[in-house]
Design a protein around this motif. Structure first.
Motif: not given
Length: 711
Positions: A652-656
């Motif tokens: 889902d990525g770093v921000e998630s």
């Protein structure tokens, strides 16, 4: 690292406190090993129908209490060996001389051993955790195999006939040097190699190490057939190579004449010099023990294993094309494919294009090479999520543009692993972590799709459209933050900026316009047009004189979560770094012309900024990651409050990941702070929730930008 079975002999009965030193001369000795399976001879030595092996712990592992290995008293081991010798000798005449010599070496090791117990270490062969019923069941299955033979009977039973028929695969590799396996096998610098290796071989290239076999990738200094000396670096393409473990086990020998060897798909791919340009390299596959599975005589060119069930090799259908064949049967599965991609760490499907460039069709294959479903309509299929079974897919739509020229649209959608489209391929983008990631599942099991006009559409994971409000997202804000999406209503400079909630689909007016938003963006990028900001200089003595003890004490107290002793220690280390910075701590390269006594201070910064720069390298309270290292964030369990945090969707990525961690920390009365960096890395720290606002205020005094993700 390969999975392995290991035979070790020891003076004492294996227990949770047994010592297994890797150096010879101690209480244990190495006997034999084998990769990927337990050879039949190991089982025969360990037990029989009347004397099955005992389940015992193996203290070489972290789990020292569980019964994870098999053991047998040495008097029984030697008795079974003598029985087997009686049934096997004289040895079959068709056995190679090398195998007959190995048989004698086995006899020497078994009969000459003065140890009291024999242990089979097979923990890496069983994928389950050692303290689970599944592991115990697998170990019992290995134990029960010994019940198939009675070592007091006359004649070799049917269950052991394979020992005579295929000894290369059933005896194991025998040498006392396998004792090294009681510790992690690691690559040493060639300066530290043992003499038998260092004097006669060198690395094929710098740090040449094959992780699949724990082996050095080497070339001989003297050609094993011609006696020629190793030529210069530009003339080594066809020089023979080998794979050898640090303890002397040759998996590919230089005398075989191969000029390339590497592991892939659970095999060793072996290549030989191309006989004529364009023919491809003669090649074959060995198992990880060095036995041929697909010999070079089979005639396949450029062969390598994609998975344990599928091999790729040069195709006759056209240049740059491969054929896919089954393993070990070599049946033709797919002809004329290219752009083969397989990632064992993701969804474990094979992706490839079949047919000539410009007129190819997409293949999506299981590990055995069989199609998962007909994927021919798609341009690309991203990784599937293991839990939801969803992937982002794209299709290409050709059209004629306003100038009458051919052009194409690429539309995205969401596909289930069954082949059913959950979201139709008609969107500009599907929200996800990285370009190859599965779709991001937002709270409430929702998916976000953005049209080519910027309009957000919200679906559930079953494919039902839940919301499609008449709003639009600017190109730089198509991803939600904390389950909200920055959007606009209307058109032109006066379009109204609103926040769209993915949670309940509410729309909150902000009172700002598209014109306000554009002006704010211009402010963000102001100064990035190449103009140099004015700088001043400061001597180190002046910096030391500018110390703000209250400010520094406040920061160290907050970073140390109120621990006075720890804060005082950090404060002193900080002062020491300001007074006399260590170049290694500061990251100063020897080639950089840096005067540590003259410090440059850009406009807008102050002495506190410079103090902060000296704190970052020496404080252990900060974690730093690459901008796309979501896996690194998922593995972060040393920051305060993260010991019981689990995030299993790094795709889902770093921000998630940061949002997920911040939500967890909120429940622990802590706050996640993200700090600005001067590159594309990410730096975070954790403070007490009550200190977060005060911490940000102190950073602002030093012109340091930071964000409270837990707010």
């Amino acid at each position: 690292m390969p999975n392995y079975a290991l035979l070790l002999a020891h003076d004492e009965h294996p227990s949770p406190t047994t010592d297994w030193p890797a150096q010879p001369g101690g209480p244990c000795e190495g006997w034999a090993e084998w990769f990927e399976s337990v050879p039949l001879l190991f089982s025969v030595l360990l037990g029989d129908a009347k004397h099955p092996p005992e389940r015992v712990p193996c203290s070489a592992y972290q789990d020292k209490e569980s019964l994870i290995s098999l053991a047998a008293p040495m008097n029984q081991v030697k008795a079974r060996w003598q029985w087997l010798k009686t049934q096997m000798e004289p040895l079959p005449t068709n056995w190679p001389e090398s195998v007959k010599k190995q048989w004698q070496a086995i006899d020497d090791i078994v009969t000459q051993s003065q140890r009291q117990w024999l242990l089979l270490d097979c923990a890496t062969l069983i994928p389950e955790d050692t303290d689970t019923p599944e592991y115990a069941a697998a170990l019992n299955q290995l134990r029960d195999q010994c019940l198939q033979w009675d070592c007091s009977a006359e004649g070799l039973p049917d269950s052991l006939q394979v020992l005579q028929q295929n000894p290369q695969a059933q005896l194991g590799w025998w040498s006392h040097s396998v004792l090294m396996r009681t510790e992690v096998i690691e690559r040493d610098n060639d300066d530290d190699w043992p003499a038998w290796l260092k004097d006669h071989y060198q690395e094929r290239y710098h740090s040449a190490w094959d992780e699949g076999t724990d082996a050095y990738y080497v070339m001989p200094k003297i050609h094993p057939r011609t006696g020629a000396k190793l030529p210069g670096e530009n003339h080594r393409d066809n020089w023979p190579v080998g794979l050898v473990t640090p303890y002397g086990r040759w998996l590919v020998k230089p005398i075989e004449g191969a000029n390339g060897a590497f592991t892939s798909g659970g095999y060793i791919s072996v290549r030989y010099p191309e006989e004529a340009e364009g023919m491809g390299e003669k090649s074959g596959l060995k198992d990880l023990n060095g036995n041929w599975v697909v010999p070079p005589s089979a005639g396949y060119r450029n062969a390598y294993a994609i998975t344990p069930q599928v091999m790729a090799c040069k195709s006759a259908s056209g240049p740059g094309m491969d054929d896919l064949r089954s393993l070990p049967g070599l049946a033709l599965l797919h002809e004329g494919v290219s752009s083969i991609y397989y990632n064992e760490e993701e969804d474990q499907f094979i992706r490839a294009d079949q047919g000539p460039y410009g007129n190819s069709r997409k293949l999506l294959l299981k590990q055995d090479g069989q199609p998962l479903f007909d994927a021919s309509k798609y341009e690309h299929i991203n990784d599937f999520n293991a839990k939801t079974g969803l992937a982002v897919v794209t299709v290409r739509q050709n059209y004629i543009d306003d100038k009458g020229e051919e052009a194409c649209h690429v539309w995205e959608g969401v596909l289930h692993i069954s082949g059913k489209e959950i979201i139709p391929c008609q969107y500009k983008t599907i929200e996800r972590g990285f370009s190859s990631s599965p779709p991001k599942v937002l709270p409430g099991s929702k998916l976000l799709a953005i049209t080519d006009k910027g309009q957000p559409h919200v679906y559930n994971t079953k494919g039902k459209l839940l919301a499609s409000p008449d709003i639009w997202c600017p190109p730089l804000n198509c991803s939600p933050k904390k389950n909200e999406l920055l959007t606009f209503m209307g058109e032109g400079p006066e379009a109204e900026m609103v926040m769209f909630s993915i949670k309940d689909f509410s729309i909150i007016r902000t009172g700002e316009t598209w014109d306000d938003y554009r002006n704010a963006l211009r402010g963000m990028f102001k100064g990035l047009d190449g103009d140099q900001a004015e700088t001043t200089t400061m001597t180190r003595a002046e910096l030391i004189d500018a110390e703000d003890e209250v400010w520094m004490s406040d920061l160290t107290r907050i970073l140390c979560l109120g621990d006075e002793d720890e804060a005082a220690e950090l404060l002193q280390e900080w002062r020491d770094c300001v007074a006399e910075p260590d170049p290694d701590d500061m990251g100063w390269d020897e080639d950089d012309e840096i005067d540590p006594n003259e410090i440059h201070l850009p406009a807008g910064e102050n002495a506190l900024t410079l103090y902060w720069v000296h704190l970052i390298p020496i404080a252990t309270q900060f974690a730093r990651f690459d901008w796309k290292d979501a896996d690194g964030i998922a593995d972060t369990h040393w920051l305060p409050g993260t010991d019981d945090w689990h995030w299993d969707t790094p795709a889902d990525g770093v921000e998630s990941g940061l949002e997920h961690l911040a939500e967890h920390l909120t429940g622990r009365d802590m706050a996640l702070i993200k700090l600005a960096t001067d590159d594309d890395s990410i730096r975070i720290t954790v403070v007490r929730a009550d200190d977060a606002e005060d911490f940000l205020d102190r950073l602002a005094q030093a012109s340091i930008t930071a964000w409270n993700y837990s707010a």
